[in-house]
Design a protein around this motif. Structure first.
Motif, short mmCIF file in Angstrom:
data_model
loop_
_atom_site.label_atom_id
_atom_site.label_comp_id
_atom_site.label_asym_id
_atom_site.label_seq_id
_atom_site.Cartn_x
_atom_site.Cartn_y
_atom_site.Cartn_z
N THR A 1 13.50 10.12 -10.06
CA THR A 1 13.18 11.00 -8.81
C THR A 1 12.31 10.59 -7.95
OG1 THR A 1 11.70 12.63 -10.30
CG2 THR A 1 14.23 13.04 -10.43
N ILE A 2 11.40 9.81 -8.39
CA ILE A 2 10.46 9.36 -7.33
C ILE A 2 10.98 8.73 -6.26
CG2 ILE A 2 8.44 7.68 -7.04
CD1 ILE A 2 7.77 8.16 -9.86
N GLU A 3 10.43 8.99 -4.88
CA GLU A 3 10.96 8.82 -3.67
C GLU A 3 9.81 7.88 -2.97
OE1 GLU A 3 12.32 12.05 -1.59
OE2 GLU A 3 14.24 12.37 -3.00
N LYS A 4 8.52 7.99 -3.57
CA LYS A 4 7.54 7.47 -2.75
C LYS A 4 6.65 6.81 -3.81
CE LYS A 4 4.46 9.81 -0.60
NZ LYS A 4 4.00 10.63 0.47
N GLY B 1 11.40 5.38 1.25
CA GLY B 1 12.62 5.34 2.07
C GLY B 1 13.22 4.14 1.63
N LYS B 2 13.81 3.40 2.61
CA LYS B 2 14.71 2.21 2.32
C LYS B 2 14.12 1.04 1.39
CE LYS B 2 17.95 2.49 6.40
NZ LYS B 2 18.68 1.59 7.58
N LYS B 3 12.68 1.07 1.75
CA LYS B 3 11.92 0.02 1.11
C LYS B 3 11.93 0.44 -0.63
CE LYS B 3 7.82 -2.46 1.93
NZ LYS B 3 6.53 -2.50 2.76
N MET B 4 11.91 1.62 -0.66
CA MET B 4 11.94 2.33 -2.28
C MET B 4 13.30 1.98 -2.83
SD MET B 4 9.91 3.48 -4.37
CE MET B 4 10.20 4.35 -6.12
N ILE B 5 14.31 1.92 -2.24
CA ILE B 5 15.73 1.76 -2.60
C ILE B 5 15.96 0.30 -2.90
CG2 ILE B 5 18.13 1.94 -1.99
CD1 ILE B 5 17.58 4.21 -0.01
N VAL B 6 15.48 -0.52 -1.82
CA VAL B 6 15.49 -1.88 -2.19
C VAL B 6 14.62 -2.47 -3.38
CG1 VAL B 6 14.48 -4.14 -1.24
CG2 VAL B 6 15.72 -2.47 0.28
N LEU B 7 13.69 -1.75 -3.45
CA LEU B 7 12.65 -1.88 -4.68
C LEU B 7 13.36 -1.74 -5.98
CD1 LEU B 7 10.23 -2.74 -6.25
CD2 LEU B 7 9.16 -0.39 -6.03
N GLN C 1 -2.05 3.98 -5.77
CA GLN C 1 -2.54 4.25 -6.95
C GLN C 1 -1.28 4.00 -7.69
OE1 GLN C 1 -4.10 8.05 -7.36
NE2 GLN C 1 -4.42 7.88 -9.69
N ASP C 2 0.09 4.59 -7.41
CA ASP C 2 1.29 4.22 -8.11
C ASP C 2 1.88 3.08 -8.52
OD1 ASP C 2 1.53 7.26 -8.22
OD2 ASP C 2 2.37 7.28 -6.23
N ILE C 3 1.60 2.32 -7.18
CA ILE C 3 1.94 0.80 -7.39
C ILE C 3 1.18 0.07 -8.31
CG2 ILE C 3 2.03 -1.37 -6.03
CD1 ILE C 3 2.78 0.39 -3.55
N THR D 1 0.80 -1.23 0.12
CA THR D 1 0.06 0.08 -0.02
C THR D 1 0.79 1.28 0.13
OG1 THR D 1 -0.09 0.03 2.39
CG2 THR D 1 -1.98 -1.09 1.05
N LEU D 2 2.14 1.26 0.65
CA LEU D 2 2.90 2.40 0.37
C LEU D 2 4.63 1.94 0.34
CD1 LEU D 2 3.30 5.51 0.81
CD2 LEU D 2 3.44 4.88 3.33
N ILE D 3 5.29 2.41 -0.48
CA ILE D 3 6.72 2.28 -0.50
C ILE D 3 7.44 3.42 -0.46
CG2 ILE D 3 8.39 1.10 -1.94
CD1 ILE D 3 6.41 -0.84 -3.27
#
Length: 558
Positions: free
Chosen positions: A377-380, A337-343, A384-386, A333-335
Motif C-alpha cells: 500500500t506504500i505510495e511514496k 506517483g508514476k516513479k513509484m509504479i515504475v520502481l 528515510q524510506d529509501i 530523495t523522493l519517489i
C-alpha cells in the motif's frame, strides 16, 4: 596559413592514430600481469605448478590471487614490497603468483577456498603425495610478520648436504649430520663461514640470510662440542668467527675475523667487508620499484579475452548493471506517483527474471518482499524510506567491473551498454519462463527506468520518440518483446554511430553481426531474416551463453 594549419592537423591526427595503433597492439599481445619479475615475482600457471615446484631445489612462496577481486587488488603493493625485501634470499627462495582469473571454474584449488589472497610456503622438491612436503599457509597480517614466518619455515626445512664439506676437507666427527648448510650449487662455493653457535639459533639463521647475496659463500653452524675449531688444528679465540677460503688452493686458508658485535648483523657486516676485500661481490640489487598499473593490467586481460570470445555474454556486465540501477535508486530523495509504479515494476521484473546469481537474487527477493509484498500500500518513499529499502551497504558485486562493456576510450560504453545487455537478457529469460512475466513488462520496466532514473534526458526523449512510432502496447508475445528491444537498440546504434563518444574498439553496428549470426541476414545482406535473428538473440542472451569471466573465484556462491 590555411595549408600550414591543415598540415599541423594532419600531423596531429597521424600521431594520434599511431598512438592508438601502438596502444591496441600492446593490448593484443596478451594479458597483463599484476606482478612482474622486476619486483622479484614470477608468474606460475596452475596447470604446471606441481611440476615446477617438484623440480625446484629452492623453497617457494606462492601467492594465489585473483585479478578480479578487490581484496587481491589492494594487496598488490604490499606483496610487491615483501617480494622486493626477500630478493636477497633468492638463492633459497623463489616467489611466484598464480592468477586464479585464468583457472577454469570447477577446479578445486586455493582460489576457491579463501575470500582473499592466499600465501603458501612450499618446501624444495615438493611432492603433493608426500605429507612431509605439504605446503603451509602463511596467515601473518603484515610484511614483517610474513618475513619472520618465512624465515622460520626456511630454517625448519633446511637441507643438510655434507658432500660439499667432504670435497674440501675430511671430517672425523661421529655426527656429521649435525652440520647445518642450505642448498648450494656444487663448484661455486669458495668460502665457508663457521659459527660456533647452536644449529637452531636465530644468530645462525640470520647470518645465513644476511650473506645469501654472496653466492660463493655458505655458512656452517655447529655447537662447539660437535664441530670445534680444534678439528682444523686451530684454537678458537673468543668472539671471533672463522672463514675457510678454498680458491686455487688444495688446502684452505683460514682467517679469523673480529666482528663489531656478537650478533647476526655484526657477523654479516664483518664477513661482507672481508669478502669484498677478496673481490667477491654480492648479487646486484633490484632496480627501482616498478608499480603495477592495475587499470592497464585489467584492461589488457579483458581485451585479450574479448579478442577470443566474440558473442559471449558476461555475467559481470549484468551484475554491474543491476548494482548501478539499485545504487541510482538509493540516491533518490523522493519517489512517488508514476516513479513509484515504475520502481515496483522494475523490482518485480528483476526479481522474477534475474535468477542467475545467488547473492543478487537473494538481495532482490529481500527488497521485493519488503517493498512490494509486505508494503503493497506504500505510495511514496521519502529519503528515510529509501535508505531503509536500499541501504548504502547494499553491495551485490565484487569483480573487475565491465567486461563486454569496458571502454577503450573515455566517456563511452559502460553503464548504458550494460543496461541494454541486461534487458536483452531479461527479455530472453522472460520468453523461456512463460507465464512469470506478462509480455511487454520488460519493455515498460526499461522505458520507465530510462524516463525516471536514468540521467541523460536526451536518451529518454529519443526512446520516447521511438516508442510513439513503435508502441510497446502492440507487443503481444514474449518473442515480440525480444524483437522490439532488438530493433530499438539498433535504432539507437544508428543514431550514435560515428559520434564523438563512440568507442573506436567497439563501433556502433547493426546487431547481430555477420560473424555472430551469419544466417540472420538475407542473401543481399540488406534485409534481416527475422526468424533467424530471433534464434540468434535467444542463443546469445541465454543463460547457457553466460561467462563468469570478470568475476572473482567465489568463496561460496556468486
Amino acid at each position: 596559413v590555411v595549408h600550414l594549419l591543415e598540415m599541423k592537423v594532419c600531423i596531429l591526427l597521424t600521431i594520434l592514430a599511431t598512438s592508438l595503433r601502438i596502444s591496441f597492439q600492446a593490448i593484443s599481445n596478451g594479458p597483463g600481469l599484476m606482478y612482474l619479475p622486476s619486483n622479484n615475482v614470477e608468474a606460475l600457471e596452475y596447470s604446471s605448478m606441481d611440476a615446477v615446484l617438484a623440480n625446484s631445489i629452492e623453497s617457494s612462496l606462492v601467492l594465489f590471487m585473483d585479478s578480479f577481486r578487490s581484496d587481491d587488488i589492494d594487496f598488490v603493493p604490499t606483496f610487491n614490497f615483501l617480494a622486493r625485501e626477500l630478493y636477497t634470499w633468492k638463492r633459497i627462495l623463489k616467489i611466484y603468483f598464480i592468477d586464479c582469473a585464468f583457472i577454469s571454474r570447477g577446479i578445486v584449488n586455493q582460489c576457491e577456498r579463501f575470500p582473499a589472497p592466499a600465501l603458501y610456503f612450499y618446501p624444495p622438491k615438493y611432492n603433493k603425495s608426500n605429507p612431509l612436503t605439504r605446503p603451509r599457509q602463511i596467515y601473518s597480517i603484515n610484511n614483517e610478520d610474513r618475513k619472520n614466518t618465512v624465515a622460520e619455515m626456511l630454517h625448519e626445512k633446511r637441507i643438510r648436504q655434507l658432500e660439499v664439506l667432504k670435497d674440501h676437507f675430511p671430517l672425523t666427527t661421529a655426527h656429521p649430520s649435525d652440520l647445518f648448510i642450505y642448498p648450494y650449487r656444487k663448484g661455486i662455493v669458495e668460502c665457508i663461514v663457521l659459527l660456533n653457535h647452536p644449529l637452531g639459533s636465530a644468530i645462525v639463521r640470520d647470518t645465513i640470510f644476511g650473506l645469501l647475496p654472496f653466492r660463493q659463500v655458505i655458512v656452517v653452524g655447529a655447537d662447539k662440542e660437535d664441530l670445534g675449531f680444534w678439528r682444523f688444528g686451530l684454537e678458537h679465540p673468543p668472539n671471533k668467527l672463522l672463514i675457510l677460503h678454498y680458491k686455487s688452493c688444495s688446502k684452505p686458508r683460514h682467517y679469523f675475523l673480529t666482528p663489531d658485535e656478537v650478533s647476526a648483523e655484526g657477523y654479516v657486516k664483518a664477513v661482507a667487508e672481508f669478502l669484498q676485500f677478496l673481490r667477491y661481490l654480492p648479487d646486484p640489487p633490484l632496480l627501482s620499484y616498478t608499480p603495477t598499473d592495475i587499470n592497464q593490467v585489467q584492461r589488457s586481460i579483458i581485451f585479450n579475452e574479448l579478442a577470443k570470445q566474440k558473442s559471449v555474454l558476461y555475467l559481470g556486465d549484468l551484475k554491474v548493471a543491476v548494482q548501478t540501477i539499485l545504487t541510482k535508486i538509493a540516491n533518490e530523495t523522493l519517489i512517488e506517483g508514476k516513479k513509484m509504479i515504475v520502481l515496483k515494476n522494475l523490482i518485480t521484473v528483476l526479481k522474477l527474471s534475474f535468477d542467475i546469481s545467488y547473492i543478487t537474487q537473494f538481495k532482490l527477493t529481500e527488497i521485493y518482499n519488503d517493498l512490494i509484498v509486505k508494503s503493497s500500500t506504500i505510495e511514496k518513499l521519502t529519503t528515510q524510506d529509501i535508505s531503509r529499502f536500499f541501504p548504502p551497504s547494499l553491495i551485490l558485486f565484487d569483480g573487475i567491473g565491465f567486461v563486454r562493456c569496458r571502454s577503450s576510450t573515455p566517456n563511452s560504453r559502460g553503464f548504458p551498454c550494460s543496461l541494454w545487455l541486461l534487458f536483452h537478457y531479461l527479455s530472453v529469460q522472460s520468453a523461456s519462463n512463460t507465464g512469470k512475466v506478462k509480455p511487454g513488462s520488460i519493455l515498460w520496466a526499461f522505458h520507465g527506468y530510462v524516463n525516471h532514473f536514468f540521467a541523460p534526458r536526451l536518451y529518454y526523449e529519443n526512446l520516447e520518440r521511438y516508442e510513439r512510432d513503435n508502441p510497446i502496447s502492440s507487443v503481444e508475445t514474449a518473442d515480440d518483446e525480444i524483437l522490439w528491444l532488438w530493433r530499438a537498440h539498433n535504432h539507437f546504434n544508428k543514431l550514435l554511430a560515428g559520434g564523438l563518444n563512440e568507442d573506436v574498439r567497439a563501433p556502433k553496428i547493426q546487431f547481430p553481426s555477420q560473424s555472430s549470426c551469419p544466417e540472420g541476414r538475407k542473401k543481399d545482406f540488406n534485409e534481416w531474416n527475422v526468424s533467424e535473428v530471433l534464434k540468434c538473440l535467444k542463443r546469445i542472451y541465454s543463460s547457457n551463453n553466460l561467462s563468469l569471466f570478470g568475476l572473482p573465484h567465489p568463496f561460496g556462491k556468486i
